[in-house]
Design an enzyme around this catalytic site. Sequence first.
Site, PDB file in Angstrom:
ATOM      1  N   ASN A 109      -4.694  21.019 -95.816  1.00  9.99           N
ATOM      2  CA  ASN A 109      -6.106  21.119 -95.427  1.00  9.99           C
ATOM      3  C   ASN A 109      -6.964  20.011 -96.043  1.00  9.99           C
ATOM      4  O   ASN A 109      -7.806  19.422 -95.359  1.00  9.99           O
ATOM      5  CB  ASN A 109      -6.670  22.492 -95.810  1.00  9.99           C
ATOM      6  N   THR A 154     -40.089  -1.978 -63.664  1.00  4.64           N
ATOM      7  CA  THR A 154     -40.246  -0.580 -64.082  1.00  4.64           C
ATOM      8  C   THR A 154     -40.016   0.208 -62.803  1.00  4.64           C
ATOM      9  O   THR A 154     -40.336  -0.274 -61.711  1.00  4.64           O
ATOM     10  CB  THR A 154     -41.652  -0.267 -64.648  1.00  4.64           C
ATOM     11  N   HIS A 155     -39.419   1.373 -62.920  1.00  6.57           N
ATOM     12  CA  HIS A 155     -39.029   2.173 -61.742  1.00  6.57           C
ATOM     13  C   HIS A 155     -38.090   1.385 -60.822  1.00  6.57           C
ATOM     14  O   HIS A 155     -38.033   1.655 -59.625  1.00  6.57           O
ATOM     15  CB  HIS A 155     -40.239   2.637 -60.915  1.00  6.57           C
ATOM     16  N   SER A 276     -11.115  -6.699 -52.878  1.00  4.67           N
ATOM     17  CA  SER A 276     -10.843  -5.505 -52.084  1.00  4.67           C
ATOM     18  C   SER A 276      -9.544  -5.728 -51.318  1.00  4.67           C
ATOM     19  O   SER A 276      -9.238  -6.852 -50.913  1.00  4.67           O
ATOM     20  CB  SER A 276     -11.990  -5.279 -51.103  1.00  4.67           C
ATOM     21  N   LYS A 282     -15.098  -9.379 -50.432  1.00  2.97           N
ATOM     22  CA  LYS A 282     -15.575  -8.583 -51.564  1.00  2.97           C
ATOM     23  C   LYS A 282     -15.162  -9.114 -52.935  1.00  2.97           C
ATOM     24  O   LYS A 282     -14.046  -9.576 -53.128  1.00  2.97           O
ATOM     25  CB  LYS A 282     -15.032  -7.144 -51.442  1.00  2.97           C
ATOM     26  N   ASN A 284     -15.698  -7.302 -56.613  1.00  3.89           N
ATOM     27  CA  ASN A 284     -16.270  -6.077 -57.172  1.00  3.89           C
ATOM     28  C   ASN A 284     -16.401  -6.129 -58.695  1.00  3.89           C
ATOM     29  O   ASN A 284     -15.506  -6.624 -59.376  1.00  3.89           O
ATOM     30  CB  ASN A 284     -15.404  -4.879 -56.785  1.00  3.89           C
ATOM     31  N   GLU A 289     -18.339  -1.350 -63.902  1.00  5.57           N
ATOM     32  CA  GLU A 289     -18.325   0.046 -63.437  1.00  5.57           C
ATOM     33  C   GLU A 289     -17.520   0.932 -64.376  1.00  5.57           C
ATOM     34  O   GLU A 289     -17.901   2.072 -64.673  1.00  5.57           O
ATOM     35  CB  GLU A 289     -17.740   0.109 -62.024  1.00  5.57           C
ATOM     36  N   TYR A 316     -10.769  26.304 -93.475  1.00  5.25           N
ATOM     37  CA  TYR A 316     -10.025  25.641 -92.403  1.00  5.25           C
ATOM     38  C   TYR A 316      -9.620  26.634 -91.320  1.00  5.25           C
ATOM     39  O   TYR A 316      -9.211  27.766 -91.595  1.00  5.25           O
ATOM     40  CB  TYR A 316      -8.770  24.972 -92.986  1.00  5.25           C
ATOM     41  N   GLN A 321      -7.572  21.138 -85.713  1.00  6.51           N
ATOM     42  CA  GLN A 321      -6.508  20.191 -85.358  1.00  6.51           C
ATOM     43  C   GLN A 321      -6.915  19.400 -84.107  1.00  6.51           C
ATOM     44  O   GLN A 321      -6.468  18.280 -83.891  1.00  6.51           O
ATOM     45  CB  GLN A 321      -5.197  20.944 -85.111  1.00  6.51           C
ATOM     46  N   LYS A 324      -8.838  15.422 -83.481  1.00  2.00           N
ATOM     47  CA  LYS A 324      -8.317  14.058 -83.524  1.00  2.00           C
ATOM     48  C   LYS A 324      -8.234  13.360 -82.177  1.00  2.00           C
ATOM     49  O   LYS A 324      -8.635  12.201 -82.029  1.00  2.00           O
ATOM     50  CB  LYS A 324      -6.943  14.042 -84.200  1.00  2.00           C
TER      51      LYS A 324
END
Length: 456
Positions: A109, A154-155, A276, A282, A284, A289, A316, A321, A324
């Site tokens: 422990n 903004t927005h 693609s 394409k 990407n 992402e 404990y 356990q 981790k």
Amino acid sequence: MKLWSGMLSGDLDKFAEEFNSSIKIDQRLVFDDIKGSIAHVKMLRKTGILEKNEADQIIKGLEVIKQKLLDGSLKVDLTSEDVHTFVESALIDEIGELGKKMHTARSRNDQVTTDLKLNLRDESKEILKLLKKYINVLCKKAKENKDTIMPGYTHLQAAQPVTFAHHLMAYSMMGLRDLERLEDYKKRLNFSPLGACALAGTTYPIDREFTVKELGFDSLMQNSMDAVSDRDYILELQSVLSIIGIHLSRLSEELIIWSSQPYHFVKIDDKFSTGSSIMPQKKNPDMAELIRSKSARLIGNMNQSFVMMKGLPLAYSKDMQEDKESIFDSVDTIKMALEVMAGQIETLTVNKEKMLKACKDGFLNATDVADYLVNKGLSFRDAHHISARLVKYGIENNKGLDEIELGIYKNESELFEEDIYDEIDIIKCVNERKSLGGPAKSEVERQIKFVQEKIR
Ligand code: ARG
């Protein structure tokens, strides 16, 4: 045979055995476990709990195991229950019966949380380095783009002109806070739980201060029940990593937007893009992402840790356990994300013309038209209305504010003179915004210096 099998009858159920085992995850702690064990045995030697020659043999055995693991002649036995039982069994295999004395005045422990703290302390150092590297890349890119005018939003609506450098420096400031959080969390992590044993300390005359020094802790945990139950350092690290993840995800989102049509503000290097399988045109932004979605993973891991700890009675419980897998995953995830993001920014091509054009098309100097009138004595509210009418005129007649004739300006207000064109020049609009923290070139130069000094 299990190390604890003394009073239990028979073997564990086959599924229970597998369910109980954590070795596949905690084998990652094997060198920390050996390091912690060596410190522990040195302490047993110093306090006379073990004879000098016994302790010496155990330490030597542990060093041999470490060497064998490093050169590959010994492999972690994945049928072990956990990393601690593996190391102890390997020691007994290496030096015989004497190996069974290692676990005197210790429990798994206090051992497991000691190992984990050593491990995460090292990992945080790595993350810190990567974070600095990433911030440095942001600063370097900013230096190249102090004159790169772009729309600030903004927005997600074009608002006022800034520079690409100013925008990147915003992310470097987030990075600085992340650095500080990571440094700060380490202050609370670096207390030794070793010597708390199972939960109630021990009757042996141990010397906890000795292992504090051996293992580079700042001090020791003062209550043995707290020492074995505490996982705050995991919750904190999960939180810190989630915040870094969120910052990276926001930058990713911007890269995705900026590299899309019709923006074309930036080009992500081919090294960080994919094509693609069906659409030949394409390119990407997969890495951006993925970093965006890795933040979900970090938040998920953080959530798992918090929910796991919630309501656990002292001291404990085996629940712990499960601390981790998620923290290791978060550590690995953030390291990769920082590396990839740094590479992406470093190799980014910036389309200065597109950015400038977007400023002109977006009436980003409308506030400056209003400010011009305010400087001539009009109230800001009235000035705002006049500027808005000019923008409306511009939209209807497909003209930027700098293309509208003076006569039209004068129709709105007699205060307008020829110098209005000077005042609403986009570059001037940016460089006049010298207020502390603003986008003016001189100001961004100061910000870059500020950040670079902090990460030196
Ligand atoms: N594998 C365990 C863990 O990671 C080690 C501690 C086990 N202690 C115990 N009393 N069963 O938490």
